[in-house]
Design an enzyme around this catalytic site. Structure first.
Site, PDB file in Angstrom:
ATOM      1  N   ASP A 193      -5.713   2.397  10.255  1.00 50.78           N
ATOM      2  CA  ASP A 193      -7.149   1.388  10.549  1.00 50.78           C
ATOM      3  C   ASP A 193      -7.432   1.299  11.548  1.00 50.78           C
ATOM      4  O   ASP A 193      -6.654   1.813  13.179  1.00 50.78           O
ATOM      5  CB  ASP A 193      -7.040   0.092   9.087  1.00 50.78           C
TER       6      ASP A 193
ATOM      7  N   ASP B 189      -6.066  -1.050  -1.663  1.00 50.96           N
ATOM      8  CA  ASP B 189      -6.578  -1.323  -3.050  1.00 50.96           C
ATOM      9  C   ASP B 189      -7.975  -2.371  -2.461  1.00 50.96           C
ATOM     10  O   ASP B 189      -7.444  -2.250  -1.040  1.00 50.96           O
ATOM     11  CB  ASP B 189      -5.788  -2.884  -3.478  1.00 50.96           C
TER      12      ASP B 189
ATOM     13  N   GLY C 171       1.210  -1.602  -0.104  1.00 47.21           N
ATOM     14  CA  GLY C 171      -0.019   0.508   0.175  1.00 47.21           C
ATOM     15  C   GLY C 171       0.969   1.396  -0.155  1.00 47.21           C
ATOM     16  O   GLY C 171       0.431   2.144  -0.919  1.00 47.21           O
TER      17      GLY C 171
END
Length: 185
Positions: free
Chosen positions: A107, A163, A48
């Site tokens: 996250d 993604d 990422g």
């Protein structure tokens, strides 16, 4: 790939390309100032952080070394499992080095918390974190993040390295997927 290429699969553009690039330059300026005169190793977290790492490295005026780690806690889903697997370790010995972890997104913080402890156990001079995105409402463990690009809502985002099922990383912006793509409502 751009927004028009996505058709109805794109719900919305959350952060346009120009805002992303301006923020990367801003973060690079702060990092240049904070690490002036120091030997800095920037560590990108695959896959990422590829876009952010490349853009950040080019925006920095410091001479830096780069290395990569690949860790996974997602699998093919849209939520972190919390179980971390190292897929690729560093090639560089970080003992005594100033290390800056470059992340695409924070996250839950579970993966990054594990990674931070792992790197600190290798006796670096310092370890700090730079992330393009952070979801404050999703964080489950407190993590001290020195450089944050954007705080975003707790939505599943794609683009700029992020993604869904290995697709959409090459979007130059951050967007959200339409629910029909991932089976949401």
């Amino acid at each position: 790939m751009d927004a028009a290429d996505m058709g109805k699969d794109l719900a919305k553009v959350l952060i346009p390309e120009d805002e992303l690039q301006a923020k990367i330059r801003e973060l690079a300026g702060r990092i240049d100032e904070d690490y002036e005169g120091r030997d800095l190793l920037i560590v990108g977290v695959l896959k990422g952080a590829v876009m952010a790492m490349a853009d950040l490295a080019r925006a920095l005026h410091l001479p830096v070394q780069m290395d990569w780690m690949a860790v996974s806690s997602y699998g093919a889903g849209t939520k972190s499992s919390g179980v971390v697997r190292v897929l690729k370790d560093l090639d560089t010995d970080i003992a005594g080095r100033h290390v800056l972890i470059v992340e695409d997104i924070i996250d839950s913080g579970l993966t990054l918390s594990w990674l931070l402890q792992n790197l600190k156990s290798r006796d670096p001079a310092s370890v700090e974190i730079c992330t393009v995105l952070r979801k404050p409402d999703a964080i489950k463990v407190p993590i001290d993040v020195k450089y944050v690009g954007f705080d975003i809502p707790n939505e599943f985002v794609i683009g700029y390295g992020l993604d869904y099922a290995e697709k959409y990383r090459n979007l130059p912006f951050i967007g959200t997927l339409a629910p029909h793509v991932y089976g949401g409502n």
